[in-house]
Write a protein that holds these residues in place. Sequence first.
Motif, short mmCIF file in Angstrom:
data_model
loop_
_atom_site.label_atom_id
_atom_site.label_comp_id
_atom_site.label_asym_id
_atom_site.label_seq_id
_atom_site.Cartn_x
_atom_site.Cartn_y
_atom_site.Cartn_z
N ALA A 45 -7.47 -6.56 -3.86
CA ALA A 45 -7.43 -7.33 -5.00
C ALA A 45 -6.76 -6.71 -6.02
O ALA A 45 -6.21 -7.47 -6.93
N MET A 46 -7.04 -5.36 -6.42
CA MET A 46 -6.52 -4.75 -7.34
C MET A 46 -5.16 -5.21 -7.69
O MET A 46 -4.77 -5.26 -8.59
N MET A 47 -4.30 -5.16 -6.54
CA MET A 47 -2.76 -5.50 -7.02
C MET A 47 -2.44 -6.82 -7.36
O MET A 47 -1.63 -7.31 -8.19
N HIS A 48 -3.36 -7.89 -7.07
CA HIS A 48 -3.20 -9.26 -7.60
C HIS A 48 -3.93 -9.96 -8.30
O HIS A 48 -3.77 -10.84 -9.09
N VAL A 49 -5.39 -9.63 -8.28
CA VAL A 49 -6.35 -10.43 -8.79
C VAL A 49 -6.92 -9.51 -10.03
O VAL A 49 -6.80 -8.46 -10.06
N SER A 50 -7.87 -10.17 -10.68
CA SER A 50 -8.61 -9.54 -11.86
C SER A 50 -9.34 -8.38 -11.17
O SER A 50 -10.06 -8.47 -10.30
N VAL B 177 3.34 1.82 -5.39
CA VAL B 177 2.32 0.87 -4.91
C VAL B 177 2.73 -0.25 -3.76
O VAL B 177 3.80 -0.60 -3.86
N GLY B 178 1.90 -0.16 -2.77
CA GLY B 178 2.06 -0.97 -1.76
C GLY B 178 2.85 -0.20 -0.54
O GLY B 178 2.98 -0.76 0.60
N LYS B 179 3.41 0.89 -0.79
CA LYS B 179 4.01 1.77 0.13
C LYS B 179 3.09 2.58 0.73
O LYS B 179 2.24 3.18 0.43
N ASP B 180 3.55 3.04 2.19
CA ASP B 180 3.03 4.05 2.90
C ASP B 180 3.28 5.32 2.48
O ASP B 180 4.52 5.81 2.56
N VAL B 181 2.32 6.23 2.18
CA VAL B 181 2.71 7.49 1.38
C VAL B 181 3.12 8.50 2.21
O VAL B 181 3.73 9.39 2.11
N VAL B 182 2.62 8.46 3.56
CA VAL B 182 3.18 9.32 4.64
C VAL B 182 4.54 9.26 4.91
O VAL B 182 5.28 9.96 5.11
N LYS B 183 4.80 7.82 5.05
CA LYS B 183 6.27 7.48 5.20
C LYS B 183 7.24 7.96 4.21
O LYS B 183 8.33 8.56 4.45
N LEU B 184 7.00 7.77 2.79
CA LEU B 184 7.55 8.40 1.64
C LEU B 184 7.74 9.70 1.95
O LEU B 184 8.66 10.22 1.58
N LEU B 185 6.75 10.37 2.13
CA LEU B 185 6.88 11.94 2.26
C LEU B 185 7.76 12.28 3.53
O LEU B 185 8.87 13.16 3.23
N GLN B 186 7.43 11.73 4.78
CA GLN B 186 8.46 11.94 5.84
C GLN B 186 9.89 11.58 5.49
O GLN B 186 10.82 12.37 5.97
#
Length: 557
Positions: A53-58, A200-209
């Motif tokens: 919910a963090m990304m979209h809601v209160s 935000v919303g991205k796979d951090v392992v993929k970002l590093l890879q």
Amino acid sequence: MSYTTALHGGATDDILKSLHKQFTIDDQTLFKITTTFLSEISDGLSSYGRAMAMMHVSPTFLSYAIPTFVKGVPDGSETGTFLALDLGGTNLRVCEVTLQGDQTFSLRQQKYKVSEALKTGEVTTLFDYLADSVDAFLTESSTPSKEPSSLIGSDPYAASNQDTPYLPLALTFSFPVEQSALDSGVLLTWTKGFSAKNAVGKDVVKLLQDAFDRKHIHVKCVALVNDTVGALLSRAYTSGGCILGAIFGTGTNGAYVEEVSKITKLGNSAAAAAGGDMIVNTEWGAFNNSRSALPTTPYDNKVDRESINPRFQAFEKFISGMYLGEIARNVILSMIDAAPKPILFGGRSSDQLNKQWGLDTALLSEIEEAWEGLGRFSLSPGSVEVTELEKLRRIQGVLVKRLELSPPDISLADADIVRQACTLIASRAARLSATAVAAILVHTGRARLWDQGEQSSAGLKDEGKRIGVGVDGSLVEFYPNFQTKLRASLRMLVGPEVESRVDIGMAKDGSGVGAALCALVAQRQSQAARTDGANAYNYEETTIRGRTEVAYLSSLS
Ligand code: BGC
């Protein structure tokens, strides 16, 4: 009347009383906060919706409890040499960790600075920098103390069409990440002053890879771990048992060992079906974002409003090293600006004090050391006890040096006011930290709350046994009396019998050692997959056999 009381009077006295009132949390409130903690943990275990919910809601509806896919804990018999990358504290670290298999380890590491530009720029630039740092580490240590044990010829981690071996690496990434497997997880939000774009919303392992691949660096990220999980695993490795890993440093958070059957949000997944235990990352820095239970002062509101993530990480903003200095700065400025007459420094400020984040928590620590006679102010054996007057003079010296104020502007009364403010802010942080530890003990059935008076320990889980808690972070390691105050509040919350069985121990290098343990499990998991075929994955064969428990990781597919 004590020396310091005699220093103050009139308006100053009133201000000090008001500060004490605002920053002191009474016992009943501490119980209430712990109870709220318990209900937020339960909420987090039952619903992904809340964390996401963090990304979209209160943020009011936010509760975390992130399954990590790390099952059980090591016992110290594990061996191997692994590469780890640690992002999330003050520095970025690359390390090579050798687990010796006898509860000891050795570690070689290199720290790299993460500039503000990297923290706030494009995410690919940040991850390129991470990849470059790993490359630099490998190049600088081209004669590694030992060949990382996982770098064995053609590796299962290697891209299918080439024989070049890839060096497996575990990433300790200390931000809220919703993990879906040991080697993948999506960033939910940044904390601790990071705000790199498009992450935000991205796979951090993929970002590093992707960064490794872009730069043709033959490293494969095989495991993703939070620093709290690292602290838990490394403390278990070095001490033989641990149920909670907690960080009280730049940020704060805790991870604990949970029964899979209680993580109801795992639903009908393979991980749920496998049962047993799993480490859960609570992300307690986000506890009570609604602030329904946390007694907030105007100084806290100001820090929050001016932060990069207003209304998020509420608990962290009361507790962690990133924020305590900023709270103190706001308190000090309010007294410099007091009307009709300034209360501090004759109304004079400095560039350092006027700048957001200009006052480091290390300064609070130094002021308390000066007062308590600790750290560099420790008395040499046989020396005479220092008077309060001399202690205040030391504080004057610290303020002149660190805040760039001129000596005539700092009276002894000023030094004492600043000292009291620092103690109040840090004591509140330590007391609140105890609520988090107490909540985990109560939630896991190892303690009962003493709010209704004395409680018996009969029937508690691990009754009569030691309860291992691994901690790391600058506050718990260096801040004068932080741990003593935390323990005192814990005793009040869960009673002396349970508190006396809680072994709080430093999980030094937890991020590196914990990551190494995860890389080890990933390696075994991959080897098992090679043997059995990826679809007929056999949990038993990938078990790290331990004296007390088995540790293994499962992939959710
Ligand atoms: C992060 C956590 C981390 C903690 C301690 C918090 O800001 O959200 O993931 O464990 O800091 O580093």
